[in-house]
Scaffold this active site. Sequence first.
Site, short mmCIF file in Angstrom:
data_model
loop_
_atom_site.label_atom_id
_atom_site.label_comp_id
_atom_site.label_asym_id
_atom_site.label_seq_id
_atom_site.Cartn_x
_atom_site.Cartn_y
_atom_site.Cartn_z
N GLU A 79 1.79 -141.20 -60.81
CA GLU A 79 2.20 -140.51 -59.58
C GLU A 79 1.47 -139.17 -59.45
OE1 GLU A 79 3.80 -141.63 -56.99
OE2 GLU A 79 4.22 -143.56 -57.94
N TYR A 162 8.57 -135.55 -54.11
CA TYR A 162 8.09 -136.93 -53.93
C TYR A 162 7.75 -137.55 -55.30
CZ TYR A 162 5.46 -141.02 -52.63
OH TYR A 162 5.04 -142.32 -52.53
N ASP A 180 7.10 -139.42 -47.45
CA ASP A 180 5.80 -138.78 -47.29
C ASP A 180 5.42 -138.89 -45.82
OD1 ASP A 180 4.92 -141.38 -46.89
OD2 ASP A 180 3.45 -141.37 -48.48
#
Length: 259
Positions: A79, A162, A180
């Site tokens: 990520e 996020y 997002d």
Amino acid sequence: MTSTDHPFGRTTTTLDELHGCVDVTDAKRVLNSIGVAKPDKAVEGFLDQMPTLLAWLDEHGRDYPWRRASDPWQIYASEILLQRTRSDAVADIYPEFFAQFPSARCLLEADEEDLRSIVHPLGFVNHRVRTLREAAELCAEVQDEVPADLEALQQPWRVGPYTARACLLFAFDQPMALVDTNTARIVGRVFDYPLPEQPHKSTRVQRLLDALAPDNPALARAFNLALLDLGALVCTSENPNCPACPLAEGCEYAQTGDV
Ligand code: SF4
């Protein structure tokens, strides 16, 4: 065992099941609070399309290696690599990165030049090296374990909600929504929701998507991946391909827009 038995989680469901695990009331409340017309009909229409959305993911979803990973370090580090970066570029370096740094400890003990050279094709090298090293330090503090904690995951430099949420969802099976610009754009169009300037930072958009995300790990995984892939492949910022979209029947933009 996580819901990664299938890279997309579970892509089949029923309306009855969704009514038991989606917070329809709160989703309607959020839409009502911003003046969206007929919030009841809008949320029910979205729910009606959700089984079709998940079936679409099963057929068209992108099968990246981190979607098959179950190791929390691999998911957390992936990520970070994906921040502001094309997924295909991350896929290119993925095998070498995790061959070199299979654990947080390995990354910390490695020569920084090796790390720089592997992430170089992704750009933002200084930023990425600093963030990865701080993430590895965080994990090393607790015996090479990624903390399953929203606040702790955001301690490394430039790691925001996020990335932390994606880690909790994909590594620890905690059902929640990822916001997002792509997922926000979809809800903006589907509900004719007047999005704020930075929708991915809006607590109201987050609350709406959290309400819509099924409270079930495998379904929440599929729900988020479906929206991420739909935003990348179909509901693009410039030319949404509504005739090919699984949400079209319940989408305000498709029903009223110039498509
Ligand atoms: S129907 Fe069109 S506008 Fe609506 S979500 Fe799908 S692609 Fe986006």
